[in-house]
Scaffold this motif. Structure first.
Motif, PDB file in Angstrom:
ATOM      1  N   TRP A  34       0.826  -1.209   0.000  1.00 60.53           N
ATOM      2  CA  TRP A  34       0.000   0.000   0.000  1.00 60.53           C
ATOM      3  C   TRP A  34       0.863   1.264   0.000  1.00 60.53           C
ATOM      4  N   ARG A  91       4.744  -3.154  -8.797  1.00 60.47           N
ATOM      5  CA  ARG A  91       4.214  -2.187  -7.829  1.00 60.47           C
ATOM      6  C   ARG A  91       4.422  -0.761  -8.294  1.00 60.47           C
ATOM      7  N   GLU A  95      -0.471  -1.170 -12.971  1.00 56.03           N
ATOM      8  CA  GLU A  95      -1.652  -1.010 -12.123  1.00 56.03           C
ATOM      9  C   GLU A  95      -1.549  -1.959 -10.938  1.00 56.03           C
ATOM     10  N   ILE A  96      -1.888  -1.456  -9.756  1.00 51.93           N
ATOM     11  CA  ILE A  96      -1.678  -2.257  -8.544  1.00 51.93           C
ATOM     12  C   ILE A  96      -2.532  -3.524  -8.543  1.00 51.93           C
ATOM     13  N   TYR A  97      -3.651  -3.519  -9.282  1.00 52.76           N
ATOM     14  CA  TYR A  97      -4.497  -4.714  -9.275  1.00 52.76           C
ATOM     15  C   TYR A  97      -3.791  -5.904  -9.947  1.00 52.76           C
ATOM     16  N   LEU A 100      -1.721  -7.369  -7.121  1.00 45.62           N
ATOM     17  CA  LEU A 100      -2.646  -8.013  -6.188  1.00 45.62           C
ATOM     18  C   LEU A 100      -3.254  -9.275  -6.806  1.00 45.62           C
ATOM     19  N   GLY A 101      -3.455  -9.253  -8.115  1.00 46.95           N
ATOM     20  CA  GLY A 101      -3.993 -10.424  -8.787  1.00 46.95           C
ATOM     21  C   GLY A 101      -3.040 -11.599  -8.736  1.00 46.95           C
ATOM     22  N   GLU A 152     -11.713 -10.933 -10.493  1.00 54.36           N
ATOM     23  CA  GLU A 152     -10.917  -9.702 -10.488  1.00 54.36           C
ATOM     24  C   GLU A 152     -10.968  -9.026 -11.850  1.00 54.36           C
ATOM     25  N   THR A 156     -12.172  -5.110 -12.909  1.00 53.40           N
ATOM     26  CA  THR A 156     -11.079  -4.196 -13.244  1.00 53.40           C
ATOM     27  C   THR A 156     -11.103  -3.793 -14.717  1.00 53.40           C
ATOM     28  N   GLU A 157     -10.898  -4.753 -15.597  1.00 56.89           N
ATOM     29  CA  GLU A 157     -10.836  -4.400 -17.018  1.00 56.89           C
ATOM     30  C   GLU A 157     -11.894  -5.084 -17.867  1.00 56.89           C
ATOM     31  N   GLN A 163      -8.666 -14.750 -18.734  1.00 54.95           N
ATOM     32  CA  GLN A 163      -8.380 -14.508 -17.314  1.00 54.95           C
ATOM     33  C   GLN A 163      -8.490 -15.781 -16.472  1.00 54.95           C
TER      34      GLN A 163
END
Length: 230
Positions: A34, A91, A95-97, A100-101, A152, A156-157, A163
């Motif tokens: 974070w 990071r 993109e942070i996702y 995280l993914g 996710e 997100t997208e 995916q």
């Protein structure tokens, strides 16, 4: 005398300490992700040093020749170095996702494999390396990882078939990383890669699947860049 006449004492469960240390690990990692920046860089550097230390500890026990040890240590520098460098790259420059993914896929794989293995059991994948891993557990891990990445992606997208397919594929990679570390420990004659984390063993014991997934994802991104598909 009948060996079954006296009840054996049950081994003391380490569930409490495993849970507590697991929560602490998650909080520290989540905080570093974070905050990003220098905090995340220092966190990743510390993890890298710890992983390399445990890798070298295993190598010194599993290989007898000097040349063999040096080759193994160099391989560890590449394997762990690529994984942790890509972790920082994701990071700071993506993109942070996405980061995280990747972490979520590994957690989903472990969770799905644990519960499916406990519920269905069945044939072992490689009992000589990891006696507890079953084919049903692998399928459960793949299903959970596919579900996670599909959800996710939807938020997100936008959902796409690649995916969940990618999630299932990365679950196999995560399990392969787990098997690889188990094989190293078997060769080295040790139960855990270290003793840093109470109830869990070493850093490499917890991050074996993540390191493998990060390396595989880094290679996939490089391939897509070279072929112009990203």
């Amino acid at each position: 005398m009948n060996d079954n006449s006296a009840p054996l004492a049950k081994p003391r469960s380490d569930l409490g300490i495993r849970t507590a240390s697991g929560v602490v690990m998650m909080l520290v990692a989540a905080g570093a992700i974070w905050l990003g920046g220098p905090i995340f860089a220092l966190f990743t550097a510390a993890i890298t040093v710890g992983l390399l230390f445990e890798w070298t500890r295993l190598v010194l026990k599993l290989s007898s020749g000097i040349i063999g040890k040096l080759v193994w240590i160099f391989a560890g520098l590449v394997y762990i170095g690529v994984a942790t460098a890509f972790l920082v790259f994701l990071r700071e420059f993506a993109e942070i996702y996405i980061l995280l993914g990747i972490i979520g896929v590994v957690i989903a794989t472990d969770t799905g494999a644990y519960f499916a293995g406990r519920a269905f059991g069945g044939p072992k994948i490689a009992p000589a390396i990891s006696p507890s891993k079953t084919w049903s557990g692998l399928c459960g891990g793949m299903a959970m990882a596919a579900l996670f990445l599909g959800i996710e992606g939807h938020f997100t997208e936008g959902f796409a078939l690649w995916q969940p397919l990618l999630g299932a594929g990365l679950a196999i990679v995560a399990q392969a990383g787990d098997f690889f570390e188990s094989w190293m420990k078997r060769r080295a004659g040790v139960k855990d890669s270290g003793t840093l984390i109470p109830g869990h063993g070493g850093l490499f014991d917890r991050a074996d699947g993540l390191v493998a997934v990060l390396c595989a994802t880094a290679l996939l991104v490089l391939f897509l860049q070279i072929t112009g598909q990203w």
